[in-house]
Design a protein around this motif. Structure first.
Motif, PDB file in Angstrom:
ATOM      1  N   GLU A  61      -7.992   8.918  -9.673  1.00 44.08           N
ATOM      2  CA  GLU A  61      -7.244   9.882  -8.866  1.00 44.08           C
ATOM      3  C   GLU A  61      -5.843   9.995  -9.449  1.00 44.08           C
ATOM      4  N   THR A  97      -3.601  12.259  -5.768  1.00 46.79           N
ATOM      5  CA  THR A  97      -4.355  12.608  -4.557  1.00 46.79           C
ATOM      6  C   THR A  97      -4.057  11.645  -3.420  1.00 46.79           C
ATOM      7  N   MET A  98      -4.022  10.362  -3.707  1.00 47.70           N
ATOM      8  CA  MET A  98      -3.745   9.382  -2.659  1.00 47.70           C
ATOM      9  C   MET A  98      -2.328   9.539  -2.115  1.00 47.70           C
ATOM     10  N   LEU A 134      -1.760  11.305   1.186  1.00 48.92           N
ATOM     11  CA  LEU A 134      -2.029  10.583   2.427  1.00 48.92           C
ATOM     12  C   LEU A 134      -0.770   9.923   2.987  1.00 48.92           C
ATOM     13  N   VAL A 163      -5.924   5.585   4.178  1.00 50.41           N
ATOM     14  CA  VAL A 163      -5.883   5.005   2.838  1.00 50.41           C
ATOM     15  C   VAL A 163      -6.989   3.968   2.673  1.00 50.41           C
ATOM     16  N   MET A 173     -10.319   5.607   2.239  1.00 46.43           N
ATOM     17  CA  MET A 173     -10.461   6.081   0.863  1.00 46.43           C
ATOM     18  C   MET A 173     -10.820   4.940  -0.074  1.00 46.43           C
ATOM     19  N   LEU A 174     -10.070   3.840   0.014  1.00 48.79           N
ATOM     20  CA  LEU A 174     -10.300   2.709  -0.878  1.00 48.79           C
ATOM     21  C   LEU A 174     -11.668   2.073  -0.654  1.00 48.79           C
ATOM     22  N   SER A 183      -5.674   4.678 -10.631  1.00 47.99           N
ATOM     23  CA  SER A 183      -4.828   5.420  -9.698  1.00 47.99           C
ATOM     24  C   SER A 183      -3.504   5.739 -10.372  1.00 47.99           C
ATOM     25  N   THR A 230       0.079   7.483  -9.842  1.00 47.00           N
ATOM     26  CA  THR A 230       0.791   7.677  -8.580  1.00 47.00           C
ATOM     27  C   THR A 230       2.286   7.441  -8.695  1.00 47.00           C
ATOM     28  N   ARG A 274       2.014  -0.465  -2.723  1.00 45.75           N
ATOM     29  CA  ARG A 274       0.572  -0.290  -2.905  1.00 45.75           C
ATOM     30  C   ARG A 274      -0.204  -1.613  -2.851  1.00 45.75           C
TER      31      ARG A 274
END
Length: 256
Positions: free
Chosen positions: A130, A133-134, A137, A155, A158-159, A174, A176, A183
Motif C-alpha cells: 500500500e 492508502t493507510m 484512515l 487500522v 486492515m492489518l 507500507s 507512508t 506505527r
C-alpha cells in the motif's frame, strides 16, 4: 519517470478543500473522473531499489487502494506480472482497467473492493503493498499518540486482513508518512507474526518504507538503522507545493 510537475498542476484542479474530504467516497469518484494520474509520496524511481529487494519477479502481489497510481505498471515493467489491484472507487477501477489493457498488461487484475474487507482466501499473496492508502484512515484520528478508538479499529481491521491473505512467508510493504513511533504500536500487535523493519526515502521530506515479514517476528530488540527518530523537516520548494505536504499539514493541524 513520471512528471511530478504535472502532478502539481492536476492537484490544483482536484485537491480537497479540507483533509476530511479524503474520507468521502464521493470526493474520490469525482477526483478520479477528472484526474488521469497522481503519485502520492514520490514516484516509483525513488523507492524502486527497496521494491526490488523485497519483491521477486514471480511474486503474487496485491496492491491496496491503487487509485490512479502507476505503481502496478512500474512493477509490471520490472517483471512482476502477477498483480491484483483493488480500490473502493468504481470510477478508479474502471479507469485503471482500461489503462492497463490499453498497454497490454493483461495479467494485471483490477477489482472494486474494500481493504477493510478483503475478498480473498487465506494465504494467497506473496506481497501486499500500500502506498498512502493507510494514511487516509488517520485523517480524523485525533491525537497521534493516542488515536481515536474508531481509527485504531479500522487500522487493525486492515492489518488483520493483510496478515490473513499473506502467505506464511509473505511480506507487507507500507509506504507512508507514518513515523515508527506512531506505527509500531499497531504493527507490533501480539496477534501478528511479522517482523517490522523500515527505511526512509526522499530528499529532505522523509517518507517511510516499512517491510513487515510474516512468520519472522522475534523478541530481539531494535535492529541497527531502525532507531525511533523523528526526522527534521527542511523542505524543498516543490515539496512545499505538493499535495503530500498539504495532506500532512492538514492532518497535523487536526491532531493538535
Amino acid at each position: 519517470m513520471e512528471s511530478e510537475g504535472s502532478n502539481l498542476l492536476e492537484k490544483r484542479d482536484v485537491g480537497p478543500t479540507t483533509a476530511l474530504d479524503y474520507l468521502d467516497p464521493r470526493y474520490w469518484d469525482e477526483r478520479f473522473s477528472r484526474e488521469e494520474h497522481y503519485e502520492w509520496f514520490k514516484d516509483y524511481s525513488h523507492f524502486r531499489h527497496l521494491i526490488q529487494q523485497n519483491v521477486k519477479p514471480d511474486s503474487s502481489v496485491l496492491e491496496l487502494g491503487c487509485g490512479n497510481s502507476q505503481l502496478s505498471e512500474n512493477l509490471y515493467k520490472d517483471g512482476v506480472t502477477r498483480i491484483t489491484c483493488i480500490d473502493l472507487s468504481a470510477v478508479a477501477v474502471e479507469s485503471m482497467q482500461k489503462r492497463v489493457l490499453s498497454k497490454g498488461y493483461k495479467e494485471i487484475k483490477v477489482l472494486e473492493a474494500d481493504m477493510l474487507d478483503l475478498p480473498f482466501g487465506d494465504e494467497c499473496f506473496d506481497v501486499v503493498i500500500e502506498k498512502g492508502t493507510m494514511d487516509v484512515l488517520f485523517v480524523d484520528s485525533g491525537d497521534p499518540w493516542n488515536p481515536r478508538p474508531a481509527t485504531v479499529a479500522k487500522v487493525m481491521l486492515m492489518l488483520q486482513g493483510v496478515h490473513r491473505v499473506l502467505k506464511p512467508d509473505g511480506i507487507f510493504l507500507s509506504i507512508t508518512f507514518g513515523q515508527p513511533h506512531f506505527r509500531r504500536p499497531l504493527f507490533d500487535s501480539p496477534e501478528f507474526t511479522w517482523s517490522v523493519e523500515w527505511h526512509t526515502f526522499g530528499e529532505t521530506f522523509h517518507y517511510f518504507f516499512y517491510m513487515l515479514k510474516k512468520g519472522q517476528r522475534s523478541i530481539v530488540g531494535e535492529r541497527p538503522g531502525n532507531k525511533l527518530q523523528v526526522p527534521s523537516i527542511n523542505l524543498l520548494h516543490e515539496e512545499l507545493e505538493s499535495e503530500d505536504y498539504l495532506f500532512r499539514i492538514n492532518i497535523d493541524e487536526m491532531e493538535c
